[in-house]
Design a protein around this motif. Structure first.
Motif, PDB file in Angstrom:
ATOM      1  N   PHE A 502      -7.067  65.787 -84.212  1.00 36.61           N
ATOM      2  CA  PHE A 502      -6.499  65.266 -82.969  1.00 36.61           C
ATOM      3  C   PHE A 502      -7.375  64.124 -82.479  1.00 36.61           C
ATOM      4  O   PHE A 502      -8.605  64.247 -82.435  1.00 36.61           O
ATOM      5  N   THR A 503      -6.787  63.018 -82.102  1.00 35.52           N
ATOM      6  CA  THR A 503      -7.534  61.887 -81.575  1.00 35.52           C
ATOM      7  C   THR A 503      -7.599  61.982 -80.062  1.00 35.52           C
ATOM      8  O   THR A 503      -6.568  61.902 -79.374  1.00 35.52           O
ATOM      9  N   ALA A 504      -8.809  62.178 -79.544  1.00 33.65           N
ATOM     10  CA  ALA A 504      -8.987  62.315 -78.098  1.00 33.65           C
ATOM     11  C   ALA A 504      -8.595  61.022 -77.400  1.00 33.65           C
ATOM     12  O   ALA A 504      -8.769  59.915 -77.924  1.00 33.65           O
ATOM     13  N   LYS A 505      -8.071  61.182 -76.205  1.00 30.62           N
ATOM     14  CA  LYS A 505      -7.682  60.031 -75.394  1.00 30.62           C
ATOM     15  C   LYS A 505      -8.240  60.206 -73.990  1.00 30.62           C
ATOM     16  O   LYS A 505      -8.333  61.331 -73.477  1.00 30.62           O
ATOM     17  N   GLU A 506      -8.596  59.108 -73.375  1.00 31.58           N
ATOM     18  CA  GLU A 506      -9.127  59.159 -72.026  1.00 31.58           C
ATOM     19  C   GLU A 506      -8.093  59.681 -71.039  1.00 31.58           C
ATOM     20  O   GLU A 506      -6.888  59.684 -71.309  1.00 31.58           O
ATOM     21  N   GLY A 507      -8.573  60.131 -69.859  1.00 29.59           N
ATOM     22  CA  GLY A 507      -7.689  60.509 -68.776  1.00 29.59           C
ATOM     23  C   GLY A 507      -7.417  59.317 -67.877  1.00 29.59           C
ATOM     24  O   GLY A 507      -7.626  58.158 -68.264  1.00 29.59           O
ATOM     25  N   LYS A 508      -6.976  59.593 -66.651  1.00 34.37           N
ATOM     26  CA  LYS A 508      -6.667  58.517 -65.699  1.00 34.37           C
ATOM     27  C   LYS A 508      -7.955  58.027 -65.054  1.00 34.37           C
ATOM     28  O   LYS A 508      -8.546  58.695 -64.223  1.00 34.37           O
ATOM     29  N   TRP A 509      -8.448  56.877 -65.519  1.00 37.41           N
ATOM     30  CA  TRP A 509      -9.693  56.241 -65.071  1.00 37.41           C
ATOM     31  C   TRP A 509     -10.938  56.995 -65.517  1.00 37.41           C
ATOM     32  O   TRP A 509     -12.040  56.663 -65.082  1.00 37.41           O
ATOM     33  N   ILE A 510     -10.795  58.020 -66.348  1.00 37.99           N
ATOM     34  CA  ILE A 510     -11.951  58.810 -66.787  1.00 37.99           C
ATOM     35  C   ILE A 510     -11.929  58.965 -68.292  1.00 37.99           C
ATOM     36  O   ILE A 510     -10.911  58.712 -68.939  1.00 37.99           O
ATOM     37  N   GLY A 511     -13.059  59.400 -68.865  1.00 35.58           N
ATOM     38  CA  GLY A 511     -13.090  59.728 -70.280  1.00 35.58           C
ATOM     39  C   GLY A 511     -12.443  61.075 -70.540  1.00 35.58           C
ATOM     40  O   GLY A 511     -12.095  61.824 -69.626  1.00 35.58           O
ATOM     41  N   ALA A 512     -12.269  61.378 -71.822  1.00 37.33           N
ATOM     42  CA  ALA A 512     -11.797  62.712 -72.191  1.00 37.33           C
ATOM     43  C   ALA A 512     -12.827  63.749 -71.757  1.00 37.33           C
ATOM     44  O   ALA A 512     -14.027  63.472 -71.665  1.00 37.33           O
ATOM     45  N   LYS A 513     -12.370  64.963 -71.488  1.00 31.62           N
ATOM     46  CA  LYS A 513     -13.248  66.059 -71.105  1.00 31.62           C
ATOM     47  C   LYS A 513     -12.952  67.267 -71.977  1.00 31.62           C
ATOM     48  O   LYS A 513     -11.912  67.338 -72.641  1.00 31.62           O
ATOM     49  N   MET A 514     -13.859  68.237 -71.929  1.00 30.90           N
ATOM     50  CA  MET A 514     -13.675  69.463 -72.709  1.00 30.90           C
ATOM     51  C   MET A 514     -14.007  70.661 -71.831  1.00 30.90           C
ATOM     52  O   MET A 514     -14.804  70.553 -70.887  1.00 30.90           O
ATOM     53  N   GLY A 515     -13.383  71.789 -72.158  1.00 31.80           N
ATOM     54  CA  GLY A 515     -13.675  72.978 -71.379  1.00 31.80           C
ATOM     55  C   GLY A 515     -12.643  74.062 -71.573  1.00 31.80           C
ATOM     56  O   GLY A 515     -12.113  74.240 -72.679  1.00 31.80           O
ATOM     57  N   PHE A 516     -12.321  74.766 -70.481  1.00 26.82           N
ATOM     58  CA  PHE A 516     -11.561  76.006 -70.580  1.00 26.82           C
ATOM     59  C   PHE A 516     -10.421  76.055 -69.577  1.00 26.82           C
ATOM     60  O   PHE A 516     -10.457  75.403 -68.527  1.00 26.82           O
ATOM     61  N   VAL A 517      -9.461  76.904 -69.886  1.00 24.92           N
ATOM     62  CA  VAL A 517      -8.417  77.256 -68.944  1.00 24.92           C
ATOM     63  C   VAL A 517      -7.980  78.681 -69.251  1.00 24.92           C
ATOM     64  O   VAL A 517      -7.982  79.111 -70.411  1.00 24.92           O
ATOM     65  N   CYS A 518      -7.634  79.436 -68.216  1.00 22.56           N
ATOM     66  CA  CYS A 518      -7.103  80.785 -68.386  1.00 22.56           C
ATOM     67  C   CYS A 518      -5.897  80.901 -67.468  1.00 22.56           C
ATOM     68  O   CYS A 518      -6.024  80.713 -66.243  1.00 22.56           O
ATOM     69  N   SER A 519      -4.720  81.188 -68.039  1.00 23.91           N
ATOM     70  CA  SER A 519      -3.500  81.134 -67.243  1.00 23.91           C
ATOM     71  C   SER A 519      -2.553  82.257 -67.625  1.00 23.91           C
ATOM     72  O   SER A 519      -2.674  82.868 -68.694  1.00 23.91           O
ATOM     73  N   ARG A 520      -1.606  82.500 -66.716  1.00 22.26           N
ATOM     74  CA  ARG A 520      -0.550  83.466 -66.993  1.00 22.26           C
ATOM     75  C   ARG A 520       0.777  82.891 -66.535  1.00 22.26           C
ATOM     76  O   ARG A 520       0.826  82.089 -65.591  1.00 22.26           O
ATOM     77  N   PRO A 521       1.876  83.312 -67.152  1.00 22.21           N
ATOM     78  CA  PRO A 521       3.169  82.681 -66.872  1.00 22.21           C
ATOM     79  C   PRO A 521       3.906  83.261 -65.677  1.00 22.21           C
ATOM     80  O   PRO A 521       4.980  82.770 -65.336  1.00 22.21           O
ATOM     81  N   VAL A 522       3.358  84.290 -65.037  1.00 23.51           N
ATOM     82  CA  VAL A 522       4.068  84.946 -63.943  1.00 23.51           C
ATOM     83  C   VAL A 522       3.184  85.034 -62.711  1.00 23.51           C
ATOM     84  O   VAL A 522       1.953  85.026 -62.807  1.00 23.51           O
ATOM     85  N   LYS A 523       3.822  85.090 -61.554  1.00 24.07           N
ATOM     86  CA  LYS A 523       3.108  85.273 -60.288  1.00 24.07           C
ATOM     87  C   LYS A 523       3.180  86.745 -59.905  1.00 24.07           C
ATOM     88  O   LYS A 523       4.128  87.192 -59.279  1.00 24.07           O
ATOM     89  N   ASN A 524       2.196  87.495 -60.311  1.00 24.71           N
ATOM     90  CA  ASN A 524       2.125  88.903 -59.929  1.00 24.71           C
ATOM     91  C   ASN A 524       0.801  89.139 -59.208  1.00 24.71           C
ATOM     92  O   ASN A 524       0.071  88.195 -58.916  1.00 24.71           O
TER      93      ASN A 524
END
Length: 538
Positions: A502-524
């Motif tokens: 995968f070729t990293a691409k910059e964000g909006k006015w910023i460089g690419a970043k790395m890290g984490f996300v933890c999510s769920r598809p429902v609101k419970n």
């Protein structure tokens, strides 16, 4: 440029006065022999500004929508820098910045020391120019005060004159104000908390200096000086304006340009002097996916005009240097670098981490007892399309153009939710991730990518595998051409490539970043969590 293995080994053995800290394994600017390599910060510290107080140097930079914002870095020798805090804990208004606001927020700050206090001025292109201050640059800082309201007012810098009068120079964002390429000055009250006069345009750069912006205000030998970049981020140059009158008319001179170097668009930064009388200049270079990286240039004065970099052909303006002697600041100072790796032992997030928007308190738990970071799953928004819409991304900057990042993670999803996932992410306007998901069939690890996320693109799955293990080692290796190679391991020794490069691409006015996300598809009323043992960059 050179960055020898011997120097790296020596750097790793240093125990600094800051306390024990890992030295970067991806980039060290200090060569250990009295010289340094540019960039001094091979990371996205966009629009840097620096001030000196005694023999201490303090830097801040644009942080846009990332929280905490306005990073504060400290140095003793102008080359080695450490993050010591942030000036903003949350962006206001909270109702706006609790959602991702790509490219909005904190633009091009200036940092100054006046009457025993540190001041930062910055422009929010949608609201106006703010000021905050402190006696201790490590924080806490005061709440931001709106000094001058106005759509499109950006890139501000104060000047307290010899007679006690205070002024503010600033630029305009064409996307909001409907005009750009001009600079204005307004008078302030002596406290620097309020503009007390309308702004007056003092320079029009449309003819010679399109997109002139980022002004920094100084006074020397009876002249008022405005240092300002022009010509655009990737292709521009540095000019200086001078006048005997604060409101002009101002003379104009180019003082640094790319010339025959490979340093594109060298501009936007800080003039700093040393106690021993040397002059230096910080600026950034747009390095694509890595972001806007920071260089340090020698500077001299000739006929009351600065020349930045090296004027090899007596042109009257300088070109950037690659390797150069370190500033003469006196004393021997240890090699330090901004934090990258994190063992999560302190009970606090490392200062390198930032959220994509104002966070909720419950999104994470830094557990000093177990030395882990726990990320709790956050429901995705109702209008979710991709991670571009997610506020609970926990990210840090790319530390250079070549590195490997590895994390050990245990995923503990809710037993009652299908589709909950943990992501190990490289984020930008395009992004990719290792997605560890709980499905009805068990754990599935996939390598996903999303192209044109900023324009509504959706994730696609490149490859996936079914796994029994809930604990995995995630890895991404990044090459100098921004190619990201994802892999995983069940034992931390044998890694298996997954997906495609995968070729990293910059964000909006910023460089690419790395890290984490933890999510769920429902609101419970509850969800699962990811337990991160450590994050290592090398």
């Amino acid at each position: 440029m050179r960055n020898s293995a011997l120097v790296f080994i020596l750097c790793c053995l240093v125990m600094s006065s800051y306390g024990q800290q890992d030295i970067s394994k991806s980039w060290v600017a200090d060569l250990g022999d009295g010289t340094y390599n540019n960039p001094i910060l091979f990371a996205d510290y966009s629009d840097p500004d620096v001030c000196r107080v005694g023999d201490d140097y303090y830097m801040t930079a644009s942080s846009f929508n990332a929280v905490p914002g306005l990073p504060i870095l400290h140095s003793k020798d102008m080359v080695n820098w450490k993050i010591i805090g942030h000036a903003i804990d949350r962006l206001k208004p909270d109702s706006v910045f609790s959602l991702p606001q790509h490219g909005n927020g904190v633009w091009a700050p200036s940092i100054r020391h006046h009457n025993g206090e540190f001041y930062i001025y910055y422009g929010d292109p949608d609201y106006g120019i703010y000021m905050l201050k402190t006696k201790n640059p490590a924080g806490p800082w005061s709440d931001p005060v709106l000094v001058k309201a106005g759509k499109g007012l950006i890139d501000s810098c104060p000047l307290w004159d010899d007679d006690g009068n205070a002024y503010l120079v600033y630029a305009y964002a064409g996307s909001r104000a409907g005009i750009k390429s001009v600079l204005s000055i307004a008078e302030m009250n002596s406290e620097g908390t309020k503009a007390v006069s309308p702004g007056r345009i003092i320079y029009d750069g449309h003819e010679n200096d399109p997109t002139v912006e980022g002004p920094k205000f100084h006074k020397r030998n009876g002249y008022y000086y405005i240092f300002a970049p022009a010509g655009g981020v990737a292709t521009g140059w540095q000019i200086v304006l001078r006048s005997k009158n604060v409101f002009g008319p101002y003379e104009r001179k180019v003082v640094m340009a790319q010339g025959n170097t490979d340093v594109n668009g060298p501009h936007q930064g800080a003039w700093v002097d040393t106690p021993l009388g040397e002059d230096w200049f910080y600026h950034f270079q747009d390095a694509g996916a890595v972001g806007r990286i920071v260089h340090l240039q020698p500077m001299v004065w000739k006929n009351d005009w600065p020349v930045i970099g090296i004027d090899r052909d007596n042109k009257g303006w300088g070109e950037p240097v690659g390797t150069y002697r370190k500033p003469r600041v006196g004393g021997n100072h240890p090699i330090v670098t901004p934090a990258e790796s994190d063992q999560f032992d302190s009970g606090m997030l490392g200062l390198q981490w930032q959220w994509h928007a104002n966070p909720m308190d419950w999104w994470h738990f830094a557990d000093a007892g177990t030395g882990t970071l726990q990320l709790y799953s956050v429901p995705v928004p109702d209008d979710y399309v991709s991670l571009w819409d997610i506020p609970n991304l926990l990210l840090q900057k790319f530390p250079s153009n070549r590195f490997t990042a590895t994390a050990r993670v245990t995923f503990r999803p809710s037993v009652s939710i299908s589709g909950e996932r943990f992501g190990f992410v490289v984020m930008g306007m395009d992004y990719a991730l290792l997605s560890f998901e709980k499905t009805e069939q068990g754990f599935v690890l996939s390598q996903n990518e999303c192209l044109k996320a900023d324009r509504g693109g959706k994730e696609t799955v490149n490859e996936q595998v079914s796994l029994n293990d809930s604990t995995l080692f995630f890895r991404v290796s990044v090459t100098p051409d921004a190619l990201c190679l994802f892999s995983y391991s069940t034992d931390g020794r044998s890694f298996h490539a997954l997906g495609k490069p995968f070729t990293a691409k910059e964000g909006k006015w910023i460089g690419a970043k790395m890290g984490f996300v933890c999510s769920r598809p429902v609101k419970n009323n509850d969800g699962g969590r990811a337990i991160i043992d450590w994050f290592e960059v090398e």
